[in-house]
Design a protein around this motif. Sequence first.
Motif, PDB file in Angstrom:
ATOM      1  N   PHE A   1       0.714  -1.201  -0.009  1.00  0.00           N
ATOM      2  CA  PHE A   1      -0.017   0.069   0.093  1.00  0.00           C
ATOM      3  C   PHE A   1       0.791   1.076   0.182  1.00  0.00           C
ATOM      4  N   ALA A   2       2.081   1.158   0.430  1.00  0.00           N
ATOM      5  CA  ALA A   2       3.022   2.113   0.375  1.00  0.00           C
ATOM      6  C   ALA A   2       4.071   2.370  -0.663  1.00  0.00           C
ATOM      7  N   TRP A   3       4.012   1.369  -1.530  1.00  0.00           N
ATOM      8  CA  TRP A   3       5.038   1.190  -2.757  1.00  0.00           C
ATOM      9  C   TRP A   3       5.122   2.796  -3.057  1.00  0.00           C
ATOM     10  N   LYS A   4       4.040   3.270  -3.794  1.00  0.00           N
ATOM     11  CA  LYS A   4       3.960   4.510  -4.386  1.00  0.00           C
ATOM     12  C   LYS A   4       4.497   5.538  -3.795  1.00  0.00           C
ATOM     13  N   ASP A   5       4.150   5.773  -2.670  1.00  0.00           N
ATOM     14  CA  ASP A   5       4.382   7.153  -1.933  1.00  0.00           C
ATOM     15  C   ASP A   5       5.879   7.179  -1.138  1.00  0.00           C
ATOM     16  N   CYS A   6       6.084   5.675  -0.715  1.00  0.00           N
ATOM     17  CA  CYS A   6       7.394   5.742   0.070  1.00  0.00           C
ATOM     18  C   CYS A   6       8.619   5.007  -0.469  1.00  0.00           C
ATOM     19  N   LYS A   7       8.404   4.420  -1.574  1.00  0.00           N
ATOM     20  CA  LYS A   7       9.683   3.889  -2.126  1.00  0.00           C
ATOM     21  C   LYS A   7      10.539   4.842  -3.008  1.00  0.00           C
ATOM     22  N   VAL A   8      11.669   4.804  -2.975  1.00  0.00           N
ATOM     23  CA  VAL A   8      12.498   5.692  -3.483  1.00  0.00           C
ATOM     24  C   VAL A   8      13.090   4.963  -4.799  1.00  0.00           C
ATOM     25  N   ASN A   9      13.386   3.910  -4.690  1.00  0.00           N
ATOM     26  CA  ASN A   9      13.536   2.854  -5.945  1.00  0.00           C
ATOM     27  C   ASN A   9      12.620   1.796  -5.968  1.00  0.00           C
ATOM     28  N   ALA A  10      11.557   1.949  -6.767  1.00  0.00           N
ATOM     29  CA  ALA A  10      10.377   1.088  -7.116  1.00  0.00           C
ATOM     30  C   ALA A  10      10.868  -0.272  -7.313  1.00  0.00           C
ATOM     31  N   ALA A  11      12.212  -0.539  -7.849  1.00  0.00           N
ATOM     32  CA  ALA A  11      12.404  -1.774  -8.221  1.00  0.00           C
ATOM     33  C   ALA A  11      13.067  -2.483  -7.136  1.00  0.00           C
ATOM     34  N   ALA A  12      13.481  -2.015  -6.189  1.00  0.00           N
ATOM     35  CA  ALA A  12      14.173  -2.490  -4.828  1.00  0.00           C
ATOM     36  C   ALA A  12      13.121  -2.727  -3.968  1.00  0.00           C
ATOM     37  N   THR A  13      13.357  -3.729  -2.876  1.00  0.00           N
ATOM     38  CA  THR A  13      12.502  -3.648  -1.781  1.00  0.00           C
ATOM     39  C   THR A  13      12.572  -2.769  -0.704  1.00  0.00           C
ATOM     40  N   PHE A  14      11.788  -2.468  -0.048  1.00  0.00           N
ATOM     41  CA  PHE A  14      11.877  -1.515   1.181  1.00  0.00           C
ATOM     42  C   PHE A  14      13.271  -2.109   2.006  1.00  0.00           C
ATOM     43  N   GLY A  15      13.931  -0.952   2.581  1.00  0.00           N
ATOM     44  CA  GLY A  15      15.004  -1.247   3.312  1.00  0.00           C
ATOM     45  C   GLY A  15      16.342  -1.596   2.548  1.00  0.00           C
ATOM     46  N   ALA A  16      16.185  -1.712   1.164  1.00  0.00           N
ATOM     47  CA  ALA A  16      17.734  -2.108   0.639  1.00  0.00           C
ATOM     48  C   ALA A  16      18.286  -0.602   0.543  1.00  0.00           C
ATOM     49  N   LEU A  17      19.697  -0.961   0.557  1.00  0.00           N
ATOM     50  CA  LEU A  17      20.549   0.135   0.637  1.00  0.00           C
ATOM     51  C   LEU A  17      20.599   0.736  -0.719  1.00  0.00           C
ATOM     52  N   LEU A  18      20.684   1.910  -0.780  1.00  0.00           N
ATOM     53  CA  LEU A  18      20.465   2.695  -2.112  1.00  0.00           C
ATOM     54  C   LEU A  18      21.745   3.525  -2.156  1.00  0.00           C
ATOM     55  N   GLY A  19      22.620   3.998  -3.364  1.00  0.00           N
ATOM     56  CA  GLY A  19      23.448   4.976  -3.482  1.00  0.00           C
ATOM     57  C   GLY A  19      23.274   5.785  -4.828  1.00  0.00           C
ATOM     58  N   ARG A  20      23.596   6.841  -5.125  1.00  0.00           N
ATOM     59  CA  ARG A  20      23.485   7.553  -6.058  1.00  0.00           C
ATOM     60  C   ARG A  20      24.833   8.709  -6.408  1.00  0.00           C
ATOM     61  N   TYR A  21      25.237   8.687  -7.590  1.00  0.00           N
ATOM     62  CA  TYR A  21      26.164   9.451  -7.712  1.00  0.00           C
ATOM     63  C   TYR A  21      26.006  10.180  -9.169  1.00  0.00           C
ATOM     64  N   PRO A  22      26.171  11.524  -9.187  1.00  0.00           N
ATOM     65  CA  PRO A  22      26.068  12.401 -10.412  1.00  0.00           C
ATOM     66  C   PRO A  22      26.231  11.997 -11.704  1.00  0.00           C
ATOM     67  N   GLY A  23      25.349  11.861 -12.903  1.00  0.00           N
ATOM     68  CA  GLY A  23      25.742  11.281 -14.063  1.00  0.00           C
ATOM     69  C   GLY A  23      25.503   9.768 -14.116  1.00  0.00           C
ATOM     70  N   ASN A  24      25.511   9.163 -13.113  1.00  0.00           N
ATOM     71  CA  ASN A  24      25.562   7.631 -13.282  1.00  0.00           C
ATOM     72  C   ASN A  24      24.092   7.112 -13.645  1.00  0.00           C
TER      73      ASN A  24
END
Length: 558
Positions: free
Chosen positions: A488-511
């Motif tokens: 029920f919270a996938w749309k509003d709370c997931k940063v990366n929709a393809a990963a499960t809640f609680g997964a460690l995410l990273g980002r870097y400019p241009g990647n």
Amino acid sequence: MTSGGDDIRLIGGRYQLGNRLGRGGMGTVWRAYDQMLAREVAAKELNVASDDREYHRRLRRALREARTVARVRHPHVVGVHDLVEHDDRLWIVMELVDGPNLARQVADDGPLTARRTAALGLQLLGALEAVHAAGALHRDVKPANVLLRRDGSAVLTDFGIAALEDDESLTTAGELLGSIGYMAPERLTTEEAGPPSDLWSLGATLSAVASGVAPFQRATGAAALHAVTFAEPEIPERVGPLRPIVEALLDKSPGQRPSAATVGAALRRVADGAEDPGPLPPADLRGTDFPGTRTDAATATDAGATRTDAADPPTLTAPRTVTAPHTLTGPPTPTAPHPLAGSPTLAGTPTSAGSSAPALDREPTVVDQAAGSPPPRPRGPGPGRARAWWWTAGAALAVAALAAALFFTFGPPFDGDGGDTAQPPATRTSKVTVDATRGWQSATGTPVQKGDEVTVRYTSGTWTVDSANLPFVGPGGHIAVDDQSLRFAWKDCKVNAAATFGALLGRYPGNPGNPHAVHRAWHFQATRPGTLQLRVNDRDGCLDDNKGALTVTVQITH
């Protein structure tokens, strides 16, 4: 039924249900009050499947669990009081252990000292000997299935997948029950499982409790299965004098593991403060049998408790005394808080706080062998160390051959003019803590430069995105079942929709693919200057019920 306008759920006409304590692979455990004897108990409600065949299979397994535990009388085995059928469900009424499980204790207060771990190990070893003497196997020994009483003593619980040796197997064809990281390799192959399999699980538990890291933890169930079957255990230095004991118990060959008596003597030395646990010869070299074989003696004493079969006492051939538990002097003495590392599981264990087991035990529980069996384990003449030597030698030869080919193809690594060697790249490494209660967090003290090679590796720690309902997990995030519970919270709370809640995410400019699911490791080359950022897979407006943190190692090579 109702009383005074308040709903009261009464089971079997005498057990009044209270709050839910936890949920495991076989059922849900509730705090209850026995109105007849005026005492608090724990009532385990069997999970009910939709089809009749599956329900009856689970029902038989629950009956098996109750009979297994009921025939063991031991101070460190949970006591079973009653069996109740209510609303077409089976309820197992048990002793209420009003304390946390061992996994929760370690997650909250950090790994235990080697002496404290050894003392608890002695108690669990005595419990296993009693179970084996009753002709049963536990089959799921792990930190989450060990409860701690208020005096700090241990209680082995959750016999939901135990099977009596003299009965037919109740597992579905092609299905394995248990937590992969704590399952002996013979249970993942075609070899016969026996008491040494429980001792293997005890060894994995001791290592996990003393270090905070399970010895075969991996990001996925398939990787954990492969590690248990083929890889050597990862035993941190923190386990100290327990290392020889753990290494001996985690031998790939059941016959090469030490006997329960040998393990008990070694644990007692460590519990008494010795730095050397003493010799740990394998059981087959000593000519001794493990407890629980059909020819083994069935009487044993532990702290004055006599093991008996209440329903069907076995024939005794000779008395046998098992290892007595080490006396605990006072409540547990936790070390400084230390985050746990782990992977998801489908099985939990009740805790006093009502939450499920943390990441020490959160590994996939059910494996369909038909869908992907591990290859047969090598059957060499020696234990795992011999195989490791051959693999190392083969790898060394391969590297040497590659180096020779590169030499003759490209020449030596000199510039040819001044004879100067190429300068090695500059590398800086740092440890970074990523908090589950915050959004994007900078993972580098100074900006990354264009062309830098960046590697992020998970080191330790656990977190959760729903501290009231979901267990603590590692960088891979919550398992599919728990992730679906938050659909029920996938749309509003997931940063990366393809990963499960609680997964460690990273980002870097241009990647490409920002934000990236890091899992246990992430490597990339910077295409522009910038700052590396990390976070939990949960949006900023949804972080209020998060808890925990992960520690990662960031390596930047310029």
